[in-house]
Motif scaffolding. Structure first.
Motif, mmCIF file in Angstrom:
data_model
loop_
_atom_site.group_PDB
_atom_site.id
_atom_site.type_symbol
_atom_site.label_atom_id
_atom_site.label_comp_id
_atom_site.label_asym_id
_atom_site.label_seq_id
_atom_site.Cartn_x
_atom_site.Cartn_y
_atom_site.Cartn_z
ATOM 1 N N ILE B 94 -14.958 11.711 7.958
ATOM 2 C CA ILE B 94 -14.479 10.459 7.353
ATOM 3 C C ILE B 94 -12.976 10.317 7.579
ATOM 4 N N ALA B 97 -11.916 9.395 11.085
ATOM 5 C CA ALA B 97 -12.617 8.239 11.652
ATOM 6 C C ALA B 97 -13.512 8.664 12.817
ATOM 7 N N LEU B 99 -16.575 8.599 12.997
ATOM 8 C CA LEU B 99 -17.796 7.804 13.110
ATOM 9 C C LEU B 99 -17.434 6.336 13.131
ATOM 10 N N GLN B 100 -18.197 5.579 13.899
ATOM 11 C CA GLN B 100 -18.053 4.120 13.839
ATOM 12 C C GLN B 100 -19.314 3.540 13.225
ATOM 13 N N ARG B 128 -16.924 20.698 23.126
ATOM 14 C CA ARG B 128 -17.482 19.629 23.962
ATOM 15 C C ARG B 128 -18.831 20.037 24.556
ATOM 16 N N CYS B 136 -23.135 9.973 21.407
ATOM 17 C CA CYS B 136 -22.456 8.980 20.578
ATOM 18 C C CYS B 136 -22.030 7.874 21.527
ATOM 19 N N CYS B 138 -20.336 5.086 20.371
ATOM 20 C CA CYS B 138 -19.244 4.298 19.793
ATOM 21 C C CYS B 138 -17.856 4.890 20.048
ATOM 22 N N THR B 139 -17.707 6.198 19.886
ATOM 23 C CA THR B 139 -16.364 6.748 19.687
ATOM 24 C C THR B 139 -15.688 7.265 20.944
ATOM 25 N N GLY B 140 -16.460 7.541 22.007
ATOM 26 C CA GLY B 140 -15.869 8.232 23.148
ATOM 27 C C GLY B 140 -15.580 9.695 22.842
ATOM 28 N N TYR B 141 -16.086 10.167 21.700
ATOM 29 C CA TYR B 141 -16.060 11.584 21.266
ATOM 30 C C TYR B 141 -14.689 12.098 20.838
ATOM 31 N N ASP B 142 -13.623 11.414 21.180
ATOM 32 C CA ASP B 142 -12.266 11.912 20.911
ATOM 33 C C ASP B 142 -12.102 12.338 19.450
ATOM 34 N N LYS B 143 -12.405 11.409 18.542
ATOM 35 C CA LYS B 143 -12.142 11.696 17.122
ATOM 36 C C LYS B 143 -13.155 12.688 16.550
ATOM 37 N N VAL B 145 -14.319 15.335 18.263
ATOM 38 C CA VAL B 145 -13.810 16.646 18.674
ATOM 39 C C VAL B 145 -12.601 17.029 17.821
ATOM 40 N N ARG B 146 -11.735 16.061 17.562
ATOM 41 C CA ARG B 146 -10.558 16.351 16.727
ATOM 42 C C ARG B 146 -10.977 16.757 15.313
ATOM 43 N N LEU B 149 -12.273 20.338 15.489
ATOM 44 C CA LEU B 149 -11.146 21.270 15.690
ATOM 45 C C LEU B 149 -10.370 21.463 14.385
#
Lengths: 753, 161
Positions: B94, B97, B99-100, B128, B136, B138-143, B145-146, B149
């Motif tokens: 949460i 962010a 999740l979209q 990864r 997913c 929506c997110t492009g996975y960036d957030k 993975v962050r 981490l």
């Protein structure tokens, strides 16, 4: 006094621009949130659809006797169960249930409702359909050939004057531009003309279409469904089933992604019609294969682009012709593509023309900035090639020709305040663009445009007796928009974010709202919420004035409280929202604000993408090593979700560029209707995606908001193609640039060199 | 087909249910037990939206038969929070962010928790590849993975006390 029409940008934001937790977050991380398929009703039946195994066939007869005789089957539905509908709904009706002809593999032929899914599956196999198989066409160029099989015998291309004498598969012709192309090209020092093709992609939302419909004996009906626009579902279903709009109440479930693919109806009218026949609630859920074969996708295309430049780097003429394959029914995506083709550039002589081409494929649906990524791939590839020819930095070349405020856009209107130049400059100065390339890597960039929309909007804002606020909006929240709605209401009212709750109201609770698409939600809902809040503030100031017995004009609203403006107005302690609300039963009743508008003034937006790639010349595989998005948000209400839009759009575009695509055999059957063979990017395919927000305020919104959802999918195809060209020297003219395709192109190029 | 009687533990509670021999664990969870947090995105094991723990393994519950869980322990997204306390992964999804639309989120959380249970200090690359079975859009996975981490770091900090 609050002026509800005040539209200037407010400085000193307190809530807007922060990153609070989204209001639906806990429900979504605990599994509690209810999506389309997560609902049951007492006595519920399960509906299933029989779909055409043929890409093009006349339906000679449908015999439902054996299916109806199966124990547990409660209703069977065919096109005979639908009457005539208004012309505007005919394509929708004929898409949700084939009439006379099956127009693509996967086209719905009949549907059943049974007591459980096993019986429903068995029943659709007991429906006997007699087909006369017709020749089919799935390729866009083949569909335009003189001898191509016709999908609709009565289709005469619209947009051409005089009307063509013969029917064809070209549904619509459109043309945009200005100036004199011949004159322009005659002044050019370099003219490049190139041809491109792209394959169709699916929106790829992870949640399949799902709904639950209940038709009551008294004519009142309800639908629960996953959709981007429940008002559209209501009005369309009411028209298809010939029931009064007021009788149908549609509730939007949480939505598991849409990207444009959930802006049309598929199952909803079938479920409601089955419920009407069976007298029981009917739930329907698509399989992934049905999603691929029967919903979405976007167009495939063939395109020709011709651009002329002077030696000084000025683009003097630009022409493009687009053929977009639009599936079994016409559309408007090629037109949008033509409008977007050259929108990034300031041009004196420009033209873009487009054909919407009918084929035996699923009716295409919008996909995030519909039409724009396809043409952007073609145009930005040629621009990139020209920059190389001119020995100019690709960003500098674009800056020399960038559209700016006051320019007449290539699609007609004159641009207001736009942020293209700032976006390009920010990208140029960005550490990514300035960084030395890692060994074996190459860089590419492209710029993209999308209009953004406003539209019909109705919201309501209620002040509760404890001073908290409930906001009702009518557009499903796909990516966290409820958080942004709460932020804008809290900002305007001067109360904490946590004191506002935003819900998605059903269709019986608000006036009509256009669908969540066109990047409109934060812009148009926000505009209406701000005005609704100002209406409530005006009322609260009036209540305070009444209590203090001073003129309404002598009260102002500051930080969530009414207070006398200046010492002349009187000496009273500020009266805050909770106190005013608590006293409201005695000062005139409940306090609320609402606003209804056809929101105009959505600001266009531009994005620049930068990619560093590594190409394995032995396998043709492209790895994205670094990726940056720079995009104008106008004003980012919740920056984390704005970044999320940038990153998500980029990832979808990268998938489109490198892997995704519908594969058809000669038999006209889609060969990859599953996630294993239709390869969307997975976590290990991508690097972190840096999202750089810039803010050039949109004058059409009180806080300067522009839409942010769609522009980010526009530049990736060309960005990746341009990077691949830098890496390999191969200019790809075909999307997707999948490893076998790229390998072949590299090998061909190596032979020539 | 005769139904099969199955006795199992789901999120620590004992359940007994009847299911058809061809019924998947996902169908049992969603349609018989009423745990709809696990999602069906593909029914072919490609999207990971139905990820649950079967014993100490992450599985796609659409590829497991309901009858197979006899005598085993199943843990789903509904069992991840400790009463009213969210698991740090849930909290950070949460906060970051991650999740979209949120449809893939239960599967990602189940898979990410399984990773951190095995490997409290994963690299970005390890995250990864571990999560490559979860789609997913929506997110492009960036957030995502962050968030994973950050959670790993936070949990290591707590473990050190």
């Amino acid at each position: 006094m609050a002026d509800i029409d005040r539209l200037e940008k407010v400085d000193g934001f307190k809530v807007v621009g922060t990153r609070p937790n989204r209001p639906d977050g806990v429900d979504k991380v605990t599994g509690r949130a209810r999506f389309g398929a997560d609902i049951h009703a007492p006595g519920m039946l399960i509906g299933k659809v029989l779909r055409s195994p043929h890409p093009h066939a006349k339906i000679l007869s449908i015999d439902t006797t054996r299916a109806l005789a199966l124990s547990g089957v409660k209703a069977v539905l065919t096109s005979d169960d639908f009457g005539d509908v208004p012309a505007m709904h005919q394509a929708t009706l004929h898409n949700v249930m084939a009439h006379n002809k099956a127009l693509y593999e996967g086209h719905a032929i009949a549907a059943v409702a049974a007591v459980d899914v096993a019986i429903a599956r068995k029943a659709i196999k007991l429906i006997d359909v007699e087909y006369e198989i017709l020749p089919h066409v799935t390729d866009v160029d083949a569909a335009m050939a003189e001898d191509a099989p016709l999908l609709h015998e009565d289709n005469f291309t619209s947009g051409i004057d005089p009307k063509p004498s013969k029917p064809s598969n070209i549904a619509t012709w459109s043309e945009f531009g200005h100036g004199n192309l011949d004159e322009g090209f005659s002044q050019a020092d370099i003219i490049l003309e190139r041809e491109f093709t792209t394959e169709a992609t699916h929106q790829g939302y992870i949640e399949p279409h799902a709904c639950l419909a209940t038709y009551s004996e008294d004519g009142n009906s309800e639908i629960w469904c996953t959709t981007q626009g429940h008002f559209l579902v209501r009005d369309t279903c009411a028209a298809l089933l010939d029931i009064a709009v007021s009788r149908l109440r549609v509730t939007a479930s949480e939505i598991g992604g849409g990207f444009g693919g959930k802006t049309v109806v598929y199952l909803e009218p079938l479920a409601l019609a089955l419920s009407r026949k069976a007298g029981r609630p009917v739930k329907m859920v698509m399989s992934r294969s049905e999603v691929f074969r029967s919903t979405g996708p976007t167009s495939s295309s063939s395109m020709r682009v011709k651009i002329g430049v002077r030696k000084d780097g000025r683009i003097i003429a630009a022409d493009a012709h687009l053929n977009y394959q639009s599936g079994a029914f016409g559309g408007f995506i090629a037109m949008l593509g033509a409008m977007c083709a050259y929108a990034c550039y300031s041009l004196e002589n420009v033209r873009a023309t487009a054909n919407e081409v009918l084929t035996n494929r699923p009716m295409q649906a919008s996909y995030r900035a519909p039409g724009a990524p396809i043409v952007n791939f073609a145009v930005e590839s040629v621009i990139d090639e020209l920059a190389v020819e001119l020995e100019l930095d690709p960003i500098e070349f674009r800056l020399m020709n960038a559209a700016k405020e006051g320019d007449r856009s290539s699609y007609g209107p004159v641009f207001d305040q736009i942020g293209l130049i700032q976006t390009l400059e920010t990208a140029r100065d960005h550490p990514h663009y300035q960084a030395t390339l890692a060994k074996g890597q190459a860089r590419g960039m492209a710029v993209g445009f999308w209009f953004n929309f406003g539209g019909l909007t109705s919201v309501s804002l209620n002040v509760n007796f404890d001073g908290t606020v409930t906001v009702s909006v009518g557009r499903p929240d796909i990516g966290g928009s409820r958080a942004a709605m709460c932020q804008m209401a809290a900002e305007e009212l001067g109360i904490p974010y946590d004191n506002v709750r935003t819900i998605i109201a059903d269709t019986s609770s608000l006036g009509f709202n256009d669908t969540t698409d066109g990047s409109r939600t934060t812009f148009a809902n926000g505009l209406a919420i701000i005005r609704a809040a100002r209406g409530a503030i005006r009322d609260m100031c009036a209540r305070a004035a009444k209590t203090w017995d001073i003129p309404e004009e002598a009260v102002e609203w500051v930080d969530g409280c009414a207070r006398p403006c200046g010492s002349n107005a009187g000496d009273f302690e500020p009266m805050c929202i909770a106190e005013i609300a608590r006293k409201s039963p005695k000062t005139g009743g409940p306090i609320a604000g609402h606003h209804e508008v056809n929101a105009e003034g959505a600001g266009v937006s531009f994005a620049v993408h930068i990619a560093d790639v590594k190409v394995d010349e032995e396998t043709g595989r492209t790895d994205i090593c670094r990726y940056t998005v720079v995009q104008d948000a106008g004003k980012a209400i919740h920056p984390a979700y704005v970044e999320g839009q940038y990153q998500g759009g980029a990832a979808q575009g990268i998938g489109w560029a490198l892997n995704e695509g519908y594969v058809y055999g000669d038999d006209g059957i889609m060969q990859n209707p599953g996630f294993l063979d239709y390869r969307m990017p997975v976590c290990s395919d991508l690097p972190m995606i840096e999202a750089k927000i810039i803010e050039i305020p949109n004058k059409g919104h009180p806080y300067g908001v522009r839409g942010v959802g769609e522009t980010s999918i526009v530049p990736p195809l060309a960005t990746v193609a341009n990077a691949i060209c830098s890496a390999t020297g191969v200019r790809m003219t075909q999307i997707p640039m999948a490893p076998p395709v790229l390998l072949k192109a590299i090998e061909k190029n190596n032979k020539q060199v | 087909m005769a139904n099969i009687q199955v006795s199992t533990k789901i999120n620590g509670d004992t359940y007994e249910f009847l299911c058809r021999p061809d019924e998947t664990l996902l169908e049992v969870l969603r349609d018989r037990i009423g745990l709809t947090g696990s999602k069906e995105g593909c029914a072919s094991g490609d999207c990971g939206a139905c990820s649950v723990m079967l014993g100490d393994r992450v599985v796609s519950s659409c590829l497991v038969l309901g009858a197979e869980v006899e005598g085993q322990e199943v843990n789903t997204i509904e069992g991840m929070a400790d009463g009213g306390n969210l698991h740090p992964l849930q909290r950070n999804f949460i906060k970051f962010a991650a999740l979209q639309c949120g449809f893939c989120t239960p599967g990602f959380l189940v898979a990410a928790k399984a990773l951190l249970d095995k490997n409290p200090d994963p690299t970005e690359t390890e995250i990864r590849y571990w999560l490559a079975g979860n789609l997913c859009r929506c997110t492009g996975y960036d957030k995502i993975v962050r968030a994973v981490l950050h959670t790993a770091e936070e949990m290591r900090g707590q473990a050190r006390g």
